[in-house]
Write an enzyme that holds these catalytic residues in place. Sequence first.
Site, PDB file in Angstrom:
ATOM      1  N   ARG A 159       9.940  21.663 -30.142  1.00  0.00           N
ATOM      2  CA  ARG A 159       8.464  21.432 -28.249  1.00  0.00           C
ATOM      3  C   ARG A 159       8.553  19.851 -28.692  1.00  0.00           C
ATOM      4  O   ARG A 159       8.253  19.008 -29.193  1.00  0.00           O
ATOM      5  CB  ARG A 159       7.541  22.177 -29.085  1.00  0.00           C
ATOM      6  N   LYS A 171       3.022  30.244 -23.501  1.00  0.00           N
ATOM      7  CA  LYS A 171       2.112  30.248 -22.797  1.00  0.00           C
ATOM      8  C   LYS A 171       1.534  29.040 -22.030  1.00  0.00           C
ATOM      9  O   LYS A 171       1.602  29.097 -19.917  1.00  0.00           O
ATOM     10  CB  LYS A 171       0.187  30.410 -23.613  1.00  0.00           C
ATOM     11  N   ARG A 225      -0.484  26.515 -38.329  1.00  0.00           N
ATOM     12  CA  ARG A 225      -1.783  26.823 -36.773  1.00  0.00           C
ATOM     13  C   ARG A 225      -1.225  28.154 -36.615  1.00  0.00           C
ATOM     14  O   ARG A 225      -1.787  28.943 -36.386  1.00  0.00           O
ATOM     15  CB  ARG A 225      -0.647  26.496 -35.972  1.00  0.00           C
ATOM     16  N   ARG A 281      -9.924  31.319 -27.480  1.00  0.00           N
ATOM     17  CA  ARG A 281      -8.777  31.866 -28.560  1.00  0.00           C
ATOM     18  C   ARG A 281     -10.146  32.396 -30.293  1.00  0.00           C
ATOM     19  O   ARG A 281      -9.142  32.249 -31.679  1.00  0.00           O
ATOM     20  CB  ARG A 281      -8.992  30.237 -29.418  1.00  0.00           C
ATOM     21  N   ARG A 283       5.164  16.977 -30.535  1.00  0.00           N
ATOM     22  CA  ARG A 283       3.247  16.684 -30.339  1.00  0.00           C
ATOM     23  C   ARG A 283       2.927  15.929 -32.363  1.00  0.00           C
ATOM     24  O   ARG A 283       4.320  17.120 -32.988  1.00  0.00           O
ATOM     25  CB  ARG A 283       3.427  17.835 -30.385  1.00  0.00           C
TER      26      ARG A 283
END
Length: 222
Positions: free
Chosen positions: A127, A15, A166, A90, A155
């Site tokens: 990531r 995204k 998550r 969300r 992260r």
Amino acid sequence: MALNVVMLGPPGAGKGTQAERFATTHGLPKISTGDILREAVQAGTELGRIAKATMDAGELLGDDVMIGIAGERLKRSDTTRGFVLDGFPRTVTQATALDTIMDGRGPLVVVDIVVPEDVLLRRLAARRICGSCGVNALVEWTTTCGVCGGGLVTRTDDGDGIVRGRLKVYHRQTRPIVKFYSKRPTFRVIDGNQPPDAVTAAMDQAICQACTVPDPGKEIPL
Ligand code: AMP
């Protein structure tokens, strides 16, 4: 007519990268609630202090806080020609609030990026974000941040256990939004399991097509 785009999809769907590309190409602001929160954490503001533990645990912040942040950001004059929202809404409560915020501002074009779970897990493990300014690293940044030149780091919420949590949070709290939007004529599904350039092209095409539907404010009758 304003081009108001909402990006949906699980963590790791791409995204952020796609929102950034689309926003840049079309001269629109990209609004990422995750980036806003990470910047607040880096800056050590009151919001950052409240948000950090929740973000590190991979949980969602409260709807009231997030609706306030998004509502304030969407009041800014750079959004009058449109925007690309990444990470908001969300929850169904946030999506309902966004409809209220959008009242009279033109339709939302909603893009759902779909990627198989095993691919998401692999992508999340790889990531990076900027260790200095906190923005999500784009796929084309290899070691340094394209915004401030800082070094890229993993992260804190992309660790293996947190990532699985998550994804569960996504299925439980965010996935119901797809049903909330799916009957609108301006809703589009994109295959996110292809090279980034192919996803970008598919998104451009889908959004252009969605913008030419005859009466995008109305829901298609069942
Ligand atoms: P993201 O970069 O979009 O994955 O967001 C990182 C984290 O910020 C999420 O895991 C949440 O803790 C928090 N967050 C971002 N956007 C929202 C939102 N719309 N509602 C609740 N929490 C959010």
